[in-house]
Motif scaffolding. Structure first.
Motif, PDB file in Angstrom:
ATOM      1  N   GLU A 122      47.971  25.128  43.619  1.00 12.74           N
ATOM      2  CA  GLU A 122      47.837  26.237  44.559  1.00 12.74           C
ATOM      3  C   GLU A 122      47.476  25.664  45.924  1.00 12.74           C
ATOM      4  O   GLU A 122      46.496  24.930  46.072  1.00 12.74           O
ATOM      5  CB  GLU A 122      46.745  27.201  44.091  1.00 12.74           C
ATOM      6  N   ILE A 128      42.964  32.907  48.457  1.00  8.02           N
ATOM      7  CA  ILE A 128      42.439  34.178  48.919  1.00  8.02           C
ATOM      8  C   ILE A 128      40.979  33.986  49.299  1.00  8.02           C
ATOM      9  O   ILE A 128      40.342  33.015  48.923  1.00  8.02           O
ATOM     10  CB  ILE A 128      42.579  35.272  47.835  1.00  8.02           C
ATOM     11  N   HIS A 131      37.887  32.567  47.146  1.00  6.31           N
ATOM     12  CA  HIS A 131      38.441  32.019  45.903  1.00  6.31           C
ATOM     13  C   HIS A 131      38.387  30.501  45.958  1.00  6.31           C
ATOM     14  O   HIS A 131      38.943  29.883  46.860  1.00  6.31           O
ATOM     15  CB  HIS A 131      39.893  32.484  45.716  1.00  6.31           C
ATOM     16  N   TRP A 206      48.540  27.782  38.288  1.00  5.14           N
ATOM     17  CA  TRP A 206      47.586  28.879  38.212  1.00  5.14           C
ATOM     18  C   TRP A 206      47.006  29.136  39.585  1.00  5.14           C
ATOM     19  O   TRP A 206      46.892  28.238  40.429  1.00  5.14           O
ATOM     20  CB  TRP A 206      46.468  28.571  37.211  1.00  5.14           C
ATOM     21  N   ASP A 207      46.691  30.393  39.828  1.00  8.00           N
ATOM     22  CA  ASP A 207      45.941  30.781  41.015  1.00  8.00           C
ATOM     23  C   ASP A 207      45.006  31.908  40.607  1.00  8.00           C
ATOM     24  O   ASP A 207      44.765  32.121  39.414  1.00  8.00           O
ATOM     25  CB  ASP A 207      46.878  31.164  42.176  1.00  8.00           C
ATOM     26  N   ALA A 208      44.477  32.631  41.572  1.00  9.22           N
ATOM     27  CA  ALA A 208      43.487  33.661  41.244  1.00  9.22           C
ATOM     28  C   ALA A 208      44.093  34.833  40.484  1.00  9.22           C
ATOM     29  O   ALA A 208      43.379  35.589  39.823  1.00  9.22           O
ATOM     30  CB  ALA A 208      42.827  34.169  42.524  1.00  9.22           C
ATOM     31  N   ASN A 209      45.417  34.982  40.546  1.00 12.42           N
ATOM     32  CA  ASN A 209      46.049  36.186  40.017  1.00 12.42           C
ATOM     33  C   ASN A 209      46.955  35.967  38.817  1.00 12.42           C
ATOM     34  O   ASN A 209      47.243  36.918  38.094  1.00 12.42           O
ATOM     35  CB  ASN A 209      46.864  36.867  41.127  1.00 12.42           C
ATOM     36  N   MET A 210      47.420  34.762  38.620  1.00 11.42           N
ATOM     37  CA  MET A 210      48.388  34.559  37.550  1.00 11.42           C
ATOM     38  C   MET A 210      48.397  33.111  37.087  1.00 11.42           C
ATOM     39  O   MET A 210      47.878  32.216  37.757  1.00 11.42           O
ATOM     40  CB  MET A 210      49.791  34.947  38.016  1.00 11.42           C
ATOM     41  N   GLU A 211      49.036  32.916  35.933  1.00 11.94           N
ATOM     42  CA  GLU A 211      49.270  31.577  35.412  1.00 11.94           C
ATOM     43  C   GLU A 211      50.694  31.492  34.890  1.00 11.94           C
ATOM     44  O   GLU A 211      51.220  32.463  34.334  1.00 11.94           O
ATOM     45  CB  GLU A 211      48.283  31.239  34.291  1.00 11.94           C
ATOM     46  N   LYS A 246      56.333  37.363  37.404  1.00 13.68           N
ATOM     47  CA  LYS A 246      55.440  36.350  37.970  1.00 13.68           C
ATOM     48  C   LYS A 246      56.141  35.595  39.101  1.00 13.68           C
ATOM     49  O   LYS A 246      55.545  35.333  40.154  1.00 13.68           O
ATOM     50  CB  LYS A 246      54.991  35.372  36.889  1.00 13.68           C
ATOM     51  N   LYS A 249      56.279  37.781  42.193  1.00 14.54           N
ATOM     52  CA  LYS A 249      54.990  37.858  42.882  1.00 14.54           C
ATOM     53  C   LYS A 249      54.656  36.554  43.600  1.00 14.54           C
ATOM     54  O   LYS A 249      54.022  36.562  44.652  1.00 14.54           O
ATOM     55  CB  LYS A 249      53.889  38.202  41.880  1.00 14.54           C
TER      56      LYS A 249
END
Length: 303
Positions: A122, A128, A131, A206-211, A246, A249
């Motif tokens: 990321e 964000i 984060h 991976w990030d704060a919202n998805m993997e 995913k 997004k």
């Protein structure tokens, strides 16, 4: 980055034990991989766990204690990494460690070759507010992860020869446990199939919202994304839609989507295979054994 050490262990396990099929190979490798012992893969896993691990518990436990210096922080961190989401900061929290003593334990485990860091991909630009990017950790040997996933939490009962809770835990969590090794091997297989391309980045995302289980980028900026499902049912079209969402997004257009499955795919999904969608089941992992017929039996961590 292709995990060459895992590939070497995978091949070594196969040519030492010659399991009947790749599902068996992956299942048994996820537990005994790196141990370097002969494993009769015609026997049930629970029987082998008792014969090879529990009956040799004192020997194996002594070796684990030597590897970890019998240091509680090292063992707590390995346990937290084995059962958690593999993120460093959350593992510190689960293990009751701070950045100081947790970082010291992690550095030691890296130096001993027990774990390796999987760095977050990321970008800082995509962070964000508030984060904090956390890198993840992979175990170098499947057996050590098995030990700290299943054996270590029940070590007092095992010393008393009480195995009931251990075997119940294995029965309930075996597929979940094996999923990570399957994911790692799936990346190895994907990169093996892309060996004629120059891979510039590969691994989980991976990030704060998805993997996303696997995201691989070549020098031609071709993006391959994959999800891996080690479950006892066939994967259907809904998993494809989830991965497509995913990608949308994340703002990427994959060159190819790949799905890896333990038990195969629905007929509807199989009918959709194309240059844009590739499907791999357990049998396809035989490709990793090609050009390795003379693979040597590598030393284990206990040698």
């Amino acid at each position: 980055m292709t995990n060459s050490k895992l590939l070497e262990q995978f091949r070594s396990f196969y040519f030492r034990n010659f399991p009947d099929d790749m599902e068996t190979q992956i299942n048994y490798f996820s537990i005994f991989g790196g141990l370097g012992w002969d494993v009769d893969t015609s026997k049930p896993l629970t029987q082998l766990i008792e014969e090879l691990i529990l009956q040799n518990f004192d020997t194996l436990n002594e070796k684990i204690e030597q590897l970890t210096l019998n240091e509680p922080n090292n063992k707590r961190l390995l346990s937290a990494l084995a059962v958690g989401d593999r993120k460093i900061f959350s593992a510190f929290k689960r293990a009751g460690l701070n950045n100081g003593n947790g970082g010291g334990a992690l550095n030691y485990l890296q130096e001993k070759g027990i774990v390796q860091i999987e760095y977050s991909r990321e970008s800082e630009a995509n962070k964000i507010s508030k984060h904090r990017i956390s890198h993840k950790v992979l175990f170098t040997y499947p057996f050590i992860r098995f030990w700290f996933y299943f054996i270590y939490p029940h070590i007092r009962e095992i010393k008393e020869k009480n195995y009931n809770k251990l075997f119940k835990s294995i029965q309930n969590k075996q597929n979940s446990y094996t999923s990570l090794v399957f994911e790692e091997l799936s990346e190895v297989l994907l990169n093996y199939n892309l060996r004629d391309a120059q891979i510039i980045s590969s691994g989980s995302y991976w990030d704060a919202n998805m993997e996303i289980d696997i995201l691989t980028v070549t020098d031609k900026m071709e993006i391959y994304v994959a999800e891996c499902k080690w479950t006892n049912h066939r994967v259907n079209k809904s998993e494809l839609h989830k991965l497509e969402e995913k990608c949308l997004k994340l703002g990427i257009k994959p060159f190819q989507i790949i799905l890896f499955s333990k038990r195969g795919f629905s007929n509807e999904l199989k009918s959709m295979q194309s240059k844009d969608l590739a499907l791999y089941s357990s049998d396809n992992f035989e490709a990793l054994l090609k050009n390795a017929l003379n693979s040597t039996l590598i030393k284990s961590f206990i040698n």
